[in-house]
Design a protein around this motif. Structure first.
Motif, short mmCIF file in Angstrom:
data_model
loop_
_atom_site.label_atom_id
_atom_site.label_comp_id
_atom_site.label_asym_id
_atom_site.label_seq_id
_atom_site.Cartn_x
_atom_site.Cartn_y
_atom_site.Cartn_z
N GLU A 8 2.90 -0.04 -3.98
CA GLU A 8 2.78 -0.75 -2.71
C GLU A 8 1.40 -0.57 -2.08
O GLU A 8 1.13 -1.12 -1.02
CB GLU A 8 3.87 -0.29 -1.74
CG GLU A 8 5.27 -0.64 -2.26
CD GLU A 8 6.36 -0.47 -1.23
OE1 GLU A 8 7.41 -1.12 -1.36
OE2 GLU A 8 6.18 0.32 -0.26
N LYS A 9 0.54 0.18 -2.75
CA LYS A 9 -0.84 0.27 -2.30
C LYS A 9 -1.73 0.72 -3.45
O LYS A 9 -1.27 1.36 -4.41
CB LYS A 9 -0.99 1.23 -1.12
CG LYS A 9 -0.76 2.69 -1.47
CD LYS A 9 -1.05 3.60 -0.27
CE LYS A 9 -0.72 5.05 -0.61
NZ LYS A 9 -1.00 5.95 0.50
N SER A 27 -6.48 -10.18 -0.87
CA SER A 27 -5.13 -10.47 -0.37
C SER A 27 -4.39 -9.20 0.06
O SER A 27 -3.23 -9.26 0.42
CB SER A 27 -4.31 -11.21 -1.44
OG SER A 27 -4.24 -10.44 -2.64
N ALA A 28 -5.08 -8.06 0.03
CA ALA A 28 -4.48 -6.78 0.44
C ALA A 28 -4.95 -6.42 1.84
O ALA A 28 -5.85 -7.05 2.40
CB ALA A 28 -4.85 -5.69 -0.55
N THR A 29 -4.33 -5.41 2.42
CA THR A 29 -4.68 -4.93 3.76
C THR A 29 -5.42 -3.61 3.63
O THR A 29 -4.86 -2.61 3.18
CB THR A 29 -3.43 -4.73 4.63
OG1 THR A 29 -2.65 -5.93 4.63
CG2 THR A 29 -3.82 -4.38 6.06
N ILE A 87 -0.49 -3.51 -0.50
CA ILE A 87 -0.05 -4.78 -1.07
C ILE A 87 1.24 -4.53 -1.84
O ILE A 87 1.32 -3.60 -2.63
CB ILE A 87 -1.14 -5.41 -1.98
CG1 ILE A 87 -0.69 -6.78 -2.48
CG2 ILE A 87 -1.54 -4.48 -3.11
CD1 ILE A 87 -1.82 -7.57 -3.16
N ALA A 91 3.48 -9.18 -4.82
CA ALA A 91 2.29 -9.92 -4.37
C ALA A 91 1.08 -9.57 -5.23
O ALA A 91 0.26 -10.45 -5.54
CB ALA A 91 2.01 -9.59 -2.90
N LEU A 92 0.96 -8.31 -5.62
CA LEU A 92 -0.14 -7.89 -6.49
C LEU A 92 -0.07 -8.59 -7.84
O LEU A 92 -1.06 -9.16 -8.32
CB LEU A 92 -0.09 -6.37 -6.65
CG LEU A 92 -1.07 -5.75 -7.66
CD1 LEU A 92 -2.50 -6.00 -7.24
CD2 LEU A 92 -0.80 -4.24 -7.80
N VAL A 130 0.70 -3.08 5.59
CA VAL A 130 0.73 -4.21 4.67
C VAL A 130 0.91 -5.44 5.55
O VAL A 130 1.99 -5.67 6.09
CB VAL A 130 1.87 -4.11 3.65
CG1 VAL A 130 1.86 -5.33 2.73
CG2 VAL A 130 1.76 -2.83 2.82
N HIS A 158 -8.11 -7.53 6.44
CA HIS A 158 -7.68 -8.30 5.28
C HIS A 158 -8.90 -8.79 4.54
O HIS A 158 -9.86 -9.28 5.13
CB HIS A 158 -6.82 -9.49 5.71
CG HIS A 158 -5.55 -9.09 6.40
ND1 HIS A 158 -4.37 -8.96 5.74
CD2 HIS A 158 -5.32 -8.78 7.70
CE1 HIS A 158 -3.43 -8.60 6.59
NE2 HIS A 158 -3.97 -8.50 7.78
#
Length: 400
Positions: A45-46, A68-70, A94, A98-99, A208, A396
């Motif tokens: 998730e990251k 597209s990630a935070t 992310i 989504a990744l 996220v 972002h």
């Protein structure tokens, strides 16, 4: 019968990254996965840390995907309710689906994707043949197995997995929201365990999008009543396990579904065979607590696609001696060994109560506090001299 140089079985992180890299390099490849769009799955998730981001960059995909990630920019480090440090961070939040889908979008049109399952495989030192669930067949010089924990295809080839540490750790994922405020005070937070008896290495909070995501790790069995309590009364259970956490977070509420995933550590046996190579979790698993699984994937795929496959395709055949070069690759073996060692040391430093491990816990606390104190001192001196202080806000599409 489709003919290609490389057939990739499995369209998760490893397989999709390999397909994108080979396609960009102009190497004929086919990606085989049953799902046109990768579905939500509680995994990575990251992406975090300078080393991991550099490994991602070696795939040639990082600059595009991380948009597209935070990016949180700063991570607070705490234990016992004490803020140890406010570190500039290379963390990008992310969700796994989504990744993977962002990476799939980078696969060139010339690289075909077949939405089916590989149901059978025949290998040889020259060409490999795959039978698919849609009735078609694929002939390839090399098959890359990137199908993670799905062992059926490997077992038909005599490749077995040996579990070396069952339920080594358990990961929990959920969302957290502050009560009485619009946002938490920190961009991101890593909060380490207060007591070895709670069997929790740490909780990490990171953005996220507009959501504050939480990943909590524990060393327990799947039938432990504590897990049922986390599902039934999550706020009370987390506060009881980390009673000083609220000094950093303030009052909070856990929202949404709590996802729970156990992780066995296993290694593959009998994998040195002609015409086929295993990458990522298909080769060996890692412990999610350490965050090294992504390092292993990026290292495997980067070495395979940047170094070995171009070399292998330059001559006839795909005999075992070619494949062995990948498994003996020094960059890969060093990453695998580092990941495995970290899985066991992190567990011991969390739950073992021998004097050496207790001393190491306190040494880490002291080191973190010292680093944070020095950082705050440098920031004060910089402020007096007019140098701008690092400003951290979740962003972002920006690389630090």
């Amino acid at each position: 019968m489709r003919h290609t140089d490389i057939a990739i079985v499995g369209g998760g992180l490893a397989g999709s990254t390999a397909a994108a890299m080979l396609g960009r390099a102009g190497i004929p490849a086919i990606l085989i996965d049953p799902h046109p769009v990768y579905r939500p799955d509680f995994r990575i998730e990251k992406l975090s840390g300078h080393q991991q981001i550099e490994r991602f960059r070696k795939t040639g995909l990082a600059e595009t995907i991380l948009r597209s990630a935070t990016h949180d920019g700063e991570n607070w480090i705490a234990r016992f309710g004490v803020l140890l440090d406010q570190k500039p961070s290379q963390q990008f939040g992310i969700m796994y689906d989504a990744l993977v889908n962002a990476i799939r979008a980078e696969i060139p049109p010339a690289t075909e994707t077949v939405h089916a399952k590989a149901t059978a495989i025949e290998t040889s030192p020259e060409r490999q043949k795959l039978a698919l669930s849609n009735g078609s067949e694929v002939s390839a010089r090399l098959v890359v197995l990137a199908n993670g924990l799905n062992v059926g295809l490997r077992q038909t080839l005599g490749i077995e997995r040996r579990i070396v540490s069952p339920c080594h750790s358990i990961s929990l994922g959920f969302d957290m929201v502050p009560i009485g405020r619009t946002a938490f005070d920190f961009p991101a937070l890593t909060y380490f365990s207060e007591r070895s008896s709670d069997r929790i290495p740490y909780l990490t909070l990171f953005p996220v999008g507009t959501t504050m995501r939480a990943n909590l790790f524990t060393y327990r069995e799947m039938d432990d009543p504590w897990l049922r309590q986390m599902r039934r009364v999550p706020d009370e259970t987390l506060n009881a396990s980390l009673p000083r956490l609220r000094k950093l977070t303030g009052s909070f509420k856990i929202t949404g579904e709590i996802k729970i995933r156990p992780a066995d550590l296993y290694v593959s046996m009998g994998y040195r065979q002609p015409g086929i190579v295993l990458v990522g979790d298909a080769f060996a698993t890692s412990c999610p607590v350490t965050g090294t699984g992504t390092d292993k994937v990026f290292t495997d795929v980067a070495q395979l696609c940047n170094v070995h496959i171009p070399d292998w395709l330059s001559s006839d055949g795909m005999a075992e001696d070619k494949i062995t070069a990948f498994y003996d690759d020094q960059v890969k073996t060093e990453c695998d060994a580092w990941s495995a060692a970290k899985a066991y040391s992190f567990r011991s430093v969390t739950i073992d109560n021998g004097l050496a491990w207790q001393a190491q816990r306190w040494a880490r606390f002291a080191a973190g506090l010292s680093q944070g104190t020095l950082r705050r001192l440098r920031n004060r001196l910089g402020a007096k001299s007019g140098a701008p202080r690092h400003q951290a806000r979740p962003t972002h599409g920006k690389l630090a």
